[in-house]
Design a protein around this motif. Structure first.
Motif, short mmCIF file in Angstrom:
data_model
loop_
_atom_site.label_atom_id
_atom_site.label_comp_id
_atom_site.label_asym_id
_atom_site.label_seq_id
_atom_site.Cartn_x
_atom_site.Cartn_y
_atom_site.Cartn_z
N ARG A 173 1.01 -1.20 0.09
CA ARG A 173 -0.27 0.22 -0.17
C ARG A 173 0.95 1.45 0.52
N LEU A 174 2.22 1.18 0.98
CA LEU A 174 2.66 2.54 0.87
C LEU A 174 4.22 2.70 0.15
N GLY A 175 4.45 1.86 -0.89
CA GLY A 175 5.53 1.40 -1.42
C GLY A 175 5.24 1.15 -2.92
N LEU A 176 4.96 -0.27 -3.40
CA LEU A 176 4.47 -0.56 -4.27
C LEU A 176 3.28 0.08 -5.54
N ALA A 177 2.44 0.24 -4.17
CA ALA A 177 1.25 0.79 -5.26
C ALA A 177 1.53 2.52 -5.93
N PRO A 178 2.49 3.20 -5.06
CA PRO A 178 2.60 4.38 -5.48
C PRO A 178 3.98 4.26 -6.40
N CYS A 179 4.85 3.44 -6.45
CA CYS A 179 5.83 2.95 -7.59
C CYS A 179 4.96 2.62 -8.64
N ALA A 180 3.62 2.29 -8.81
CA ALA A 180 2.82 0.96 -10.15
C ALA A 180 2.26 2.79 -10.67
N GLN A 181 1.72 4.49 -9.95
CA GLN A 181 0.82 5.09 -10.67
C GLN A 181 1.47 6.66 -11.34
N SER A 182 1.38 6.47 -12.30
CA SER A 182 1.24 8.36 -12.83
C SER A 182 1.11 9.15 -12.87
N GLY A 183 1.74 10.28 -12.52
CA GLY A 183 2.23 11.37 -12.57
C GLY A 183 2.42 11.25 -10.15
N VAL A 184 2.75 10.13 -9.93
CA VAL A 184 2.58 9.99 -8.08
C VAL A 184 4.40 9.87 -8.09
N PRO A 185 4.89 11.20 -7.16
CA PRO A 185 6.33 11.39 -6.77
C PRO A 185 6.47 10.03 -6.12
N VAL A 186 7.93 9.77 -6.19
CA VAL A 186 8.00 8.83 -5.37
C VAL A 186 9.84 9.44 -5.25
N SER A 187 9.23 8.81 -3.69
CA SER A 187 11.34 9.19 -3.67
C SER A 187 12.11 8.32 -4.21
N ASN A 188 13.55 8.30 -4.05
CA ASN A 188 14.72 7.69 -4.01
C ASN A 188 14.53 6.41 -2.94
N ALA A 189 14.12 7.05 -1.76
CA ALA A 189 14.19 6.41 -0.36
C ALA A 189 13.04 4.87 -0.70
N VAL A 190 11.89 5.37 -0.88
CA VAL A 190 10.72 4.35 -0.93
C VAL A 190 10.75 3.50 -2.24
N ARG A 191 11.54 4.26 -3.45
CA ARG A 191 11.96 3.23 -4.03
C ARG A 191 13.18 2.28 -3.77
N ALA A 192 13.70 2.62 -2.95
CA ALA A 192 15.15 1.90 -2.43
C ALA A 192 14.49 0.48 -1.83
N LEU A 193 13.62 0.94 -0.59
CA LEU A 193 13.29 0.13 0.15
C LEU A 193 11.81 -0.46 -0.33
N VAL A 194 10.91 -0.30 -1.40
CA VAL A 194 10.15 -1.22 -2.03
C VAL A 194 11.27 -2.51 -2.67
N SER A 195 12.75 -1.80 -3.11
CA SER A 195 13.00 -3.26 -3.60
C SER A 195 13.69 -3.83 -2.96
N GLU A 196 14.35 -3.26 -1.25
CA GLU A 196 14.95 -4.46 -0.71
C GLU A 196 14.27 -5.18 0.18
N LEU A 197 12.60 -4.76 -0.32
CA LEU A 197 12.03 -5.34 1.20
C LEU A 197 10.64 -6.65 0.16
N SER A 198 10.99 -6.50 -1.34
CA SER A 198 9.58 -7.52 -2.29
C SER A 198 9.95 -8.06 -2.28
N PRO A 199 11.30 -8.66 -1.84
CA PRO A 199 11.77 -10.02 -2.66
C PRO A 199 11.26 -11.16 -0.68
N ALA A 200 11.28 -10.85 0.29
CA ALA A 200 10.41 -10.67 1.35
C ALA A 200 9.30 -11.79 1.00
N CYS A 201 8.58 -10.45 0.61
CA CYS A 201 6.54 -10.48 0.85
C CYS A 201 6.73 -11.73 -0.67
N ALA A 202 7.39 -11.57 -1.80
CA ALA A 202 7.53 -12.76 -2.79
C ALA A 202 6.95 -13.57 -2.44
#
Length: 406
Positions: free
Chosen positions: A204-233
């Protein structure tokens, strides 16, 4: 007035009294009164008799006996070990080098069947006193791992740490490697229910914003999503459609770990005409197979749903699984976005039908008057529609082909 001898005890007087009573109350009336009195006595006895031991009853409006409401259960009995757990954990925190204090805290924690809320709230303090860099085998780190495995999501220190980091990442700096490792450890030790809650925050707080047009995503959120998504997958807790949309929106350069998580599949695809076309008119001429006919999309009147539908929307019912590629021939630049259905509450909300979606940008076209191939970084799933967004006035779409499968 002369009275008869003997007064009220005189037989003659009693006879006259009974005669007077009979004249005032006929025999039939007296019998009715006696019957009513007997019925009242019977009703009184039934409604006031003592209930059998262990059973009470009440009567409803229809007069039927119903079981009485059982007494409310009392507060749960807290074991002595659970009552002492908070105190022993605080003792271990005050003396992190005291093996005896740590051993006592471990005994109380292992013997407590339901971890109290106050004990769970000591988790962040344990993490500070025993950072991951000091080693996973440290006694305080072991106590923290046990709390994360047992505490409910609302008070789980590992779950709360993941959610808090994503919220802070929206306005904060990129977390260090040590912080990212700490958060990954938290996600891996959050317990069964905690892992579900932590990954829900990631989505909700990371992956969904990364999937939306026109939504600025910070480098911090992008880094956290990349770090945490493999465990969730790995736990099966990443919605595949949202993952693919995020990977497509961010691209291989920005989110290589997300692209790597997408499983490859082979599906036969073909050009599929949309079931409905809305927006600029005559919109159907952009899908009739004739490049000599088209539609000036920049002439579409702005609407309340412009951010979703753009100037031209091609809808599919049912949606495409997958959307593999597109080909467009246009005069003038613009972009193509996919409307991807997502779990309820994840991403944006469809105002008409109350479902949720994300809208990654699939590609930007230059509009040179020649065919341009447009492929998402990875094939998209659950695509309800494709929308056209012109970037200036006078943009005309001569033909748009969408290749996928249902």
């Amino acid at each position: 007035m002369r009275m008869e001898p003997g007064g009220a005890d005189n037989p003659r007087s009693r006879l006259e009294s009974r005669s007077l009573l009979l004249r005032r109350f006929p025999l039939r009336t007296l019998l009715l009164m006696l019957v009513a009195l007997a019925a009242f006595a019977r009703l009184y006895w039934v409604t006031h008799r003592e209930a059998p031991p262990g059973e009470t009853a009440r009567r409803d409006a229809a007069g039927k006996a119903t079981p009485a409401t059982p007494p409310a259960p009392g507060p749960p009995v807290i074991s002595p070990e659970c009552r002492a757990l908070e105190r022993t954990l605080e003792g271990a925190l005050r003396a992190p080098q005291d093996a005896r204090a740590q051993e006592e805290a471990r005994k109380k924690l292992d013997a407590c069947p339901a971890t109290p809320e106050r004990a769970c709230e000591l988790g962040p303090a344990l993490a500070v006193r025993s950072p991951l860099a000091a080693g996973e085998e440290a006694p305080l780190r072991g106590l923290l791992a046990s709390l994360c495995e047992r505490c409910p999501p609302a008070t789980n220190p590992c779950v709360q740490g993941v959610a808090q980091s994503l919220l802070e990442g929206a306005v904060g700096p990129v977390p260090t490697a040590a912080v990212r490792a700490e958060l990954r450890w938290s996600l891996e030790h959050a317990g069964k229910e905690g892992t579900v809650a932590a990954c829900d925050s990631v989505v909700r707080l990371g992956l969904a914003p990364c999937a939306q047009s026109g939504v600025p995503v910070s480098n911090a959120v992008r880094a956290l999503v990349s770090e945490l998504s493999p465990a969730c997958a790995k736990a099966g807790l990443l919605p595949d459609a949202v993952l693919r949309a995020a990977a497509s929106q961010q691209g291989l350069q920005e989110a290589p770990k997300l692209v790597a998580l997408v499983s490859a599949s082979t599906v036969e695809t073909k050009v599929i005409e949309p079931d409905q076309v809305t927006g600029a008119e005559p919109g159907r001429q952009a899908f009739d197979g004739d490049v000599n006919t088209g539609v000036v999309v920049s002439n579409a009147a702005p609407s309340k749903t412009w951010a979703r539908d753009g100037a031209l929307r091609a809808s599919y019912t049912p949606g495409l699984k997958p959307l593999a590629s597109m080909r467009i021939r246009a005069n003038g630049p613009g972009s193509l976005r996919a409307i991807v259905r997502s779990p309820k509450g994840v991403g944006l909300k469809e105002p008409e039908s109350d479902y949720s979606f994300v809208n990654p940008t699939v590609c930007h076209f230059r509009g040179t008057g020649q065919w341009e191939v447009c492929k998402p970084t990875v094939p998209l799933l659950d695509v309800d529609a494709v929308s056209v967004f012109p970037e200036r006035a006078g943009v005309e779409v001569e033909e748009l082909e969408i290749t996928g499968a249902r």
